[in-house]
Write a protein that holds these residues in place. Structure first.
Motif, PDB file in Angstrom:
ATOM      1  N   LEU A  97      -6.602   6.046   7.746  1.00 57.26           N
ATOM      2  CA  LEU A  97      -7.840   6.188   6.987  1.00 57.26           C
ATOM      3  C   LEU A  97      -8.586   4.862   6.866  1.00 57.26           C
ATOM      4  CD1 LEU A  97      -6.567   8.489   4.069  1.00 57.26           C
ATOM      5  CD2 LEU A  97      -7.949   9.179   6.038  1.00 57.26           C
ATOM      6  N   GLY A  98      -8.106   3.833   7.561  1.00 57.05           N
ATOM      7  CA  GLY A  98      -8.748   2.523   7.514  1.00 57.05           C
ATOM      8  C   GLY A  98      -8.515   1.772   6.225  1.00 57.05           C
ATOM      9  N   LEU A  99      -7.593   2.222   5.401  1.00 54.18           N
ATOM     10  CA  LEU A  99      -7.383   1.620   4.082  1.00 54.18           C
ATOM     11  C   LEU A  99      -6.621   0.304   4.154  1.00 54.18           C
ATOM     12  CD1 LEU A  99      -6.571   4.884   2.113  1.00 54.18           C
ATOM     13  CD2 LEU A  99      -8.561   3.418   1.779  1.00 54.18           C
ATOM     14  N   GLU A 100      -5.973   0.031   5.268  1.00 55.97           N
ATOM     15  CA  GLU A 100      -5.225  -1.224   5.381  1.00 55.97           C
ATOM     16  C   GLU A 100      -6.163  -2.430   5.319  1.00 55.97           C
ATOM     17  OE1 GLU A 100      -5.857   0.347   9.617  1.00 55.97           O
ATOM     18  OE2 GLU A 100      -5.425   1.134   7.603  1.00 55.97           O
ATOM     19  N   ASN A 101      -7.448  -2.210   5.557  1.00 56.19           N
ATOM     20  CA  ASN A 101      -8.440  -3.297   5.492  1.00 56.19           C
ATOM     21  C   ASN A 101      -9.195  -3.310   4.173  1.00 56.19           C
ATOM     22  OD1 ASN A 101      -7.882  -4.024   8.228  1.00 56.19           O
ATOM     23  ND2 ASN A 101      -9.122  -2.280   8.892  1.00 56.19           N
TER      24      ASN A 101
ATOM     25  N   MET B 192      -8.821  -1.206 -10.952  1.00 53.48           N
ATOM     26  CA  MET B 192      -7.957  -2.152 -10.260  1.00 53.48           C
ATOM     27  C   MET B 192      -8.058  -1.945  -8.757  1.00 53.48           C
ATOM     28  SD  MET B 192      -4.620  -2.039 -12.784  1.00 53.48           S
ATOM     29  CE  MET B 192      -3.718  -3.272 -11.866  1.00 53.48           C
ATOM     30  N   THR B 193      -7.711  -2.957  -7.987  1.00 56.99           N
ATOM     31  CA  THR B 193      -7.814  -2.869  -6.535  1.00 56.99           C
ATOM     32  C   THR B 193      -6.679  -2.024  -5.953  1.00 56.99           C
ATOM     33  OG1 THR B 193      -6.459  -4.826  -6.085  1.00 56.99           O
ATOM     34  CG2 THR B 193      -8.836  -5.170  -6.481  1.00 56.99           C
ATOM     35  N   VAL B 194      -6.844  -1.702  -4.679  1.00 54.27           N
ATOM     36  CA  VAL B 194      -5.802  -0.970  -3.967  1.00 54.27           C
ATOM     37  C   VAL B 194      -4.488  -1.739  -4.025  1.00 54.27           C
ATOM     38  CG1 VAL B 194      -5.053  -0.157  -1.693  1.00 54.27           C
ATOM     39  CG2 VAL B 194      -7.438   0.178  -2.421  1.00 54.27           C
ATOM     40  N   GLU B 195      -4.552  -3.033  -3.760  1.00 53.83           N
ATOM     41  CA  GLU B 195      -3.341  -3.859  -3.767  1.00 53.83           C
ATOM     42  C   GLU B 195      -2.701  -3.904  -5.146  1.00 53.83           C
ATOM     43  OE1 GLU B 195      -1.818  -8.269  -2.293  1.00 53.83           O
ATOM     44  OE2 GLU B 195      -3.949  -7.948  -2.706  1.00 53.83           O
ATOM     45  N   GLU B 196      -3.508  -4.032  -6.187  1.00 54.83           N
ATOM     46  CA  GLU B 196      -2.973  -4.093  -7.548  1.00 54.83           C
ATOM     47  C   GLU B 196      -2.310  -2.775  -7.937  1.00 54.83           C
ATOM     48  OE1 GLU B 196      -6.138  -7.332  -9.435  1.00 54.83           O
ATOM     49  OE2 GLU B 196      -6.569  -5.187  -9.506  1.00 54.83           O
ATOM     50  N   ASN B 197      -2.901  -1.657  -7.548  1.00 56.55           N
ATOM     51  CA  ASN B 197      -2.303  -0.358  -7.833  1.00 56.55           C
ATOM     52  C   ASN B 197      -0.965  -0.200  -7.119  1.00 56.55           C
ATOM     53  OD1 ASN B 197      -3.936   2.000  -9.351  1.00 56.55           O
ATOM     54  ND2 ASN B 197      -5.401   0.540  -8.499  1.00 56.55           N
TER      55      ASN B 197
ATOM     56  N   ASP C  76      -8.550  -5.112  -1.189  1.00 57.97           N
ATOM     57  CA  ASP C  76      -9.262  -5.740  -2.302  1.00 57.97           C
ATOM     58  C   ASP C  76     -10.326  -4.825  -2.907  1.00 57.97           C
ATOM     59  OD1 ASP C  76      -7.823  -8.132  -2.072  1.00 57.97           O
ATOM     60  OD2 ASP C  76      -9.137  -8.832  -0.471  1.00 57.97           O
ATOM     61  N   ALA C  77     -10.437  -3.597  -2.423  1.00 58.80           N
ATOM     62  CA  ALA C  77     -11.430  -2.660  -2.949  1.00 58.80           C
ATOM     63  C   ALA C  77     -10.917  -2.007  -4.231  1.00 58.80           C
ATOM     64  CB  ALA C  77     -11.741  -1.585  -1.908  1.00 58.80           C
ATOM     65  N   GLU C  78     -11.826  -1.801  -5.192  1.00 56.30           N
ATOM     66  CA  GLU C  78     -11.463  -1.064  -6.401  1.00 56.30           C
ATOM     67  C   GLU C  78     -11.205   0.394  -6.036  1.00 56.30           C
ATOM     68  OE1 GLU C  78     -14.081  -1.274  -9.698  1.00 56.30           O
ATOM     69  OE2 GLU C  78     -13.987  -3.456  -9.876  1.00 56.30           O
ATOM     70  N   ILE C  79     -10.127   0.944  -6.589  1.00 59.52           N
ATOM     71  CA  ILE C  79      -9.762   2.334  -6.303  1.00 59.52           C
ATOM     72  C   ILE C  79     -10.914   3.279  -6.636  1.00 59.52           C
ATOM     73  CG2 ILE C  79      -8.319   4.247  -7.127  1.00 59.52           C
ATOM     74  CD1 ILE C  79      -6.638   2.715  -5.375  1.00 59.52           C
ATOM     75  N   GLY C  80     -11.584   3.018  -7.748  1.00 55.82           N
ATOM     76  CA  GLY C  80     -12.650   3.907  -8.200  1.00 55.82           C
ATOM     77  C   GLY C  80     -13.837   3.982  -7.264  1.00 55.82           C
TER      78      GLY C  80
ATOM     79  N   PHE D 229       2.133  -3.301   2.245  1.00 57.76           N
ATOM     80  CA  PHE D 229       1.074  -2.370   1.876  1.00 57.76           C
ATOM     81  C   PHE D 229       0.180  -2.063   3.084  1.00 57.76           C
ATOM     82  CE2 PHE D 229       1.189  -4.383  -2.634  1.00 57.76           C
ATOM     83  CZ  PHE D 229       2.363  -3.705  -2.906  1.00 57.76           C
ATOM     84  N   GLN D 230      -0.165  -3.107   3.843  1.00 51.61           N
ATOM     85  CA  GLN D 230      -1.029  -2.899   5.013  1.00 51.61           C
ATOM     86  C   GLN D 230      -0.356  -1.984   6.036  1.00 51.61           C
ATOM     87  OE1 GLN D 230      -1.757  -7.072   5.963  1.00 51.61           O
ATOM     88  NE2 GLN D 230      -3.903  -6.876   5.338  1.00 51.61           N
ATOM     89  N   GLU D 231       0.935  -2.187   6.242  1.00 54.66           N
ATOM     90  CA  GLU D 231       1.660  -1.358   7.205  1.00 54.66           C
ATOM     91  C   GLU D 231       1.718   0.092   6.734  1.00 54.66           C
ATOM     92  OE1 GLU D 231       5.425  -3.255   7.576  1.00 54.66           O
ATOM     93  OE2 GLU D 231       4.668  -4.887   8.861  1.00 54.66           O
ATOM     94  N   ALA D 232       1.989   0.268   5.439  1.00 50.86           N
ATOM     95  CA  ALA D 232       2.065   1.628   4.889  1.00 50.86           C
ATOM     96  C   ALA D 232       0.712   2.325   4.941  1.00 50.86           C
ATOM     97  CB  ALA D 232       2.589   1.578   3.455  1.00 50.86           C
ATOM     98  N   LEU D 233      -0.339   1.610   4.583  1.00 44.65           N
ATOM     99  CA  LEU D 233      -1.682   2.182   4.593  1.00 44.65           C
ATOM    100  C   LEU D 233      -2.159   2.499   6.008  1.00 44.65           C
ATOM    101  CD1 LEU D 233      -3.299  -0.110   1.890  1.00 44.65           C
ATOM    102  CD2 LEU D 233      -3.030   2.368   1.695  1.00 44.65           C
ATOM    103  N   SER D 234      -1.758   1.687   6.962  1.00 40.57           N
ATOM    104  CA  SER D 234      -2.196   1.918   8.350  1.00 40.57           C
ATOM    105  C   SER D 234      -1.662   3.244   8.881  1.00 40.57           C
ATOM    106  CB  SER D 234      -1.739   0.766   9.250  1.00 40.57           C
ATOM    107  OG  SER D 234      -0.332   0.752   9.395  1.00 40.57           O
TER     108      SER D 234
END
Length: 264
Positions: free
Chosen positions: A139-143, A100-105, A146-150, A130-135
């Protein structure tokens, strides 16, 4: 401070009525105050993960009781404790869905303790959250919503697992050797993020670590376990006065005492 977690005379024996029977928890009692960040150390078989499993409800105690925020959860099923207890494991796949994607998780994590059904509640408002929390993880994860966690690195996956565990504030956060599988640089960053999350959200946390220096650096208390018992409960001042060599010697002395008892 106010007591949040009260464990009283907790005992758990595995492999009962066999030659391999052993007490993973042996009449253990522990009081955790709100806002405590407790590091947990001890040798193999000391009862560290067993203690966290007991709090999470992975198994029921043979005897003793557990109260969380005044509620007796001794017989409460693990799934019913999920709204109260969050946990980050050594293996991030145990706390995330790799396909599943980062957003879905993160959307799933937002519904912790609720009936999830088939909808993930993927909403624009949540996406911004989610973007605010990830920022804040830097680690650049806010962008990469849509990436799969795996497909992410181990450190990125653990950072997201940590965020998932805290995005809905739990009563207590359990960190179960959550940096053990990472390289030294990534481990240091994840520990920094963990400490930041605990401080920012005023969380109560218990963290197992085999790195004795980390056990001394992080948290305001440290407990030393041996054969399912708490041997020492160090305050922050006592912790600050120790070196990793001091702590290693304490553990070595316990192991030597075991050897001598066996040799007699």
């Amino acid at each position: 401070m106010t007591s949040l977690l009260e464990i009283s005379q907790a005992s758990k024996i595995f492999n009962k009525r066999t030659p391999d029977a052993f007490a993973a928890l042996d009449d253990l009692s522990l009081t955790v105050e709100k806002g405590d960040f407790i590091t947990i150390v001890g040798g193999n078989g000391a009862g560290k993960s067993t203690l966290l499993n007991a709090i999470a409800g992975t198994f029921l105690l043979d005897s003793g009781s557990i109260q969380l925020n005044g509620q007796d959860i001794t017989r409460t099923a693990e799934e019913d404790r999920a709204k109260l207890v969050s946990r980050v494991f050594q293996d991030p796949s145990m706390g995330t869905a790799p396909r599943m994607t980062v957003e879905e998780n993160l959307s799933l994590a937002m519904k912790r303790g609720q009936k999830r059904g088939f909808g993930l509640a993927l909403k624009d408002g949540n996406r911004q959250l989610f973007q605010e929390a990830l920022s804040q993880l830097h680690l650049g994860l806010e962008n990469r919503l849509d990436a799969e966690i795996g497909l992410l690195s181990g450190g990125q996956r653990q950072a997201i697992a940590l965020l998932m565990a805290t995005i809905v504030k739990p009563e207590i956060l359990l960190l179960d050797e959550h940096t053990a599988a990472l390289d030294a640089k990534t481990s240091k960053r994840i520990l920094e993020i963990s400490s930041e999350q605990v401080d920012e959200h005023n969380l109560t946390a218990l963290m197992i670590t085999h790195n004795l220096q980390d056990a001394l650096i992080y948290g305001n208390r440290m407990i030393l376990l041996h054969h399912g018992k708490i041997i020492r409960d160090f305050s922050k001042a006592e912790k600050d006065a120790l070196t990793a060599a001091d702590l290693y010697q304490l553990m070595a002395d316990l192991a030597e005492s075991d050897y001598q008892d066996t040799a007699i």
